[in-house]
Motif scaffolding. Structure first.
Motif, PDB file in Angstrom:
ATOM      1  N   SER A   1      78.549 151.218 153.173  1.00  0.00           N
ATOM      2  CA  SER A   1      78.746 149.804 153.473  1.00  0.00           C
ATOM      3  C   SER A   1      80.222 149.410 153.307  1.00  0.00           C
ATOM      4  N   GLU A   2      80.857 149.955 152.269  1.00  0.00           N
ATOM      5  CA  GLU A   2      82.275 149.670 152.083  1.00  0.00           C
ATOM      6  C   GLU A   2      83.130 150.355 153.156  1.00  0.00           C
ATOM      7  N   LEU A   3      82.647 151.492 153.639  1.00  0.00           N
ATOM      8  CA  LEU A   3      83.354 152.154 154.733  1.00  0.00           C
ATOM      9  C   LEU A   3      83.313 151.304 156.002  1.00  0.00           C
ATOM     10  N   LEU A   4      82.132 150.744 156.290  1.00  0.00           N
ATOM     11  CA  LEU A   4      82.012 149.872 157.459  1.00  0.00           C
ATOM     12  C   LEU A   4      82.881 148.623 157.308  1.00  0.00           C
ATOM     13  N   ASP A   5      82.918 148.100 156.111  1.00  0.00           N
ATOM     14  CA  ASP A   5      83.760 146.936 155.863  1.00  0.00           C
ATOM     15  C   ASP A   5      85.242 147.293 156.026  1.00  0.00           C
ATOM     16  N   PHE A   6      85.601 148.479 155.579  1.00  0.00           N
ATOM     17  CA  PHE A   6      86.986 148.927 155.718  1.00  0.00           C
ATOM     18  C   PHE A   6      87.364 149.087 157.192  1.00  0.00           C
ATOM     19  N   LEU A   7      86.455 149.695 157.961  1.00  0.00           N
ATOM     20  CA  LEU A   7      86.731 149.897 159.378  1.00  0.00           C
ATOM     21  C   LEU A   7      86.810 148.582 160.142  1.00  0.00           C
ATOM     22  N   SER A   8      86.109 147.575 159.686  1.00  0.00           N
ATOM     23  CA  SER A   8      86.157 146.275 160.361  1.00  0.00           C
ATOM     24  C   SER A   8      87.462 145.544 160.121  1.00  0.00           C
ATOM     25  N   ASN A   9      88.173 145.897 159.059  1.00  0.00           N
ATOM     26  CA  ASN A   9      89.419 145.212 158.729  1.00  0.00           C
ATOM     27  C   ASN A   9      90.658 145.959 159.197  1.00  0.00           C
ATOM     28  N   TYR A  10      90.518 147.236 159.519  1.00  0.00           N
ATOM     29  CA  TYR A  10      91.678 148.034 159.905  1.00  0.00           C
ATOM     30  C   TYR A  10      91.394 148.719 161.230  1.00  0.00           C
ATOM     31  N   GLU A  11      92.411 148.821 162.044  1.00  0.00           N
ATOM     32  CA  GLU A  11      92.290 149.524 163.300  1.00  0.00           C
ATOM     33  C   GLU A  11      92.596 150.988 163.064  1.00  0.00           C
ATOM     34  N   ILE A  12      91.683 151.830 163.461  1.00  0.00           N
ATOM     35  CA  ILE A  12      91.890 153.262 163.335  1.00  0.00           C
ATOM     36  C   ILE A  12      92.380 153.786 164.669  1.00  0.00           C
ATOM     37  N   THR A  13      93.570 154.366 164.681  1.00  0.00           N
ATOM     38  CA  THR A  13      94.140 154.861 165.930  1.00  0.00           C
ATOM     39  C   THR A  13      94.071 156.382 165.979  1.00  0.00           C
TER      40      THR A  13
END
Length: 233
Positions: A221-233
């Motif tokens: 759940s924290e991983l999903l929250d992290f991905l929602s706040n940062y753009e992974i390029t």
């Protein structure tokens, strides 16, 4: 009829023929004579004028010499003026500050790339903002970069560089095809070019992510929250 008959022994028919021919050719003949007379008169006036000028030049040669000297002086003045006009080059206006003096962004508006490199080597994290002062995107990004700098001024040095002025070192050494260009340097690596939205929120997230590249994520759940706040390029 002495007015119409030019010959004494001619018949009446001949007289009528001549009279008729004279009547038909009279106006045309008089028109030709008038045109010839006008041409001769104009030619005569021209010849008289030339003779008068020649006589005046012989009687008072100083007038002719003065006219020639005046014409030569006018030609020389015109040539000098044209040659001077070719050499006139208006220098470009010197650049002015792009950011205000109260801004947390260090503005190198004269393109001092050597100074930017010096402060970059002496700092932990540096964001370089290369801009062209006429560029609409650079002008729009100015407020966003300044806002991000206010949030991170205690951790990150923000440096803006005018890379358009032709006498600056940045213009001479860098060859950008677009503006603005944002580079982030860490003491141990860099540069990393920022290509995300030119928004203070996204720029701040990008900088913080570079400052702390490793983040421990204990759960999905924290991983999903992290991905929602940062753009992974």
């Amino acid at each position: 009829m002495s007015e119409c008959g030019g010959r004494g022994g001619g018949s009446s028919d001949d007289a009528e023929d001549e009279g008729g021919g004279g009547g038909g050719g009279g106006p045309a003949g008089s028109g030709s004579l008038s045109a010839a007379a006008a041409g001769a008169s104009s030619a005569g006036r021209l010849r008289r004028g030339l003779r008068g000028a020649s006589l005046m030049a012989r009687r008072r040669p100083e007038l002719l010499c003065g006219a020639v000297a005046l014409g030569c002086a006018l030609l020389l003045a015109l040539k000098f003026t044209c040659s001077r006009a070719k050499d006139v080059i208006i220098p470009a206006k010197p650049p002015v500050s792009f950011f205000s003096s109260r801004s947390p962004v260090l503005d190198l508006f004269q393109g001092q790339l050597d100074y930017a490199e010096r402060v970059r080597r002496d700092s932990e994290v540096v964001l370089l903002f290369f801009y062209a002062p006429w560029c609409g995107q650079s002008i729009a990004a100015r407020a966003e970069v300044e806002q991000a700098a206010r949030q991170l001024s205690d951790q990150v040095l923000f440096v803006a560089i005018n890379c358009w002025w032709n006498q600056g070192k940045c213009r001479k050494q860098k060859h950008f095809f677009y503006f603005p260009v944002i580079y982030l340097y860490h003491r141990s690596f860099g540069p990393i070019e920022y290509k995300g939205p030119v928004s203070a929120v996204y720029i701040e997230k990008f900088v913080r992510r570079v400052m702390t590249p490793l983040v421990y994520v204990p759960s999905q759940s924290e991983l999903l929250d992290f991905l929602s706040n940062y753009e992974i390029t």
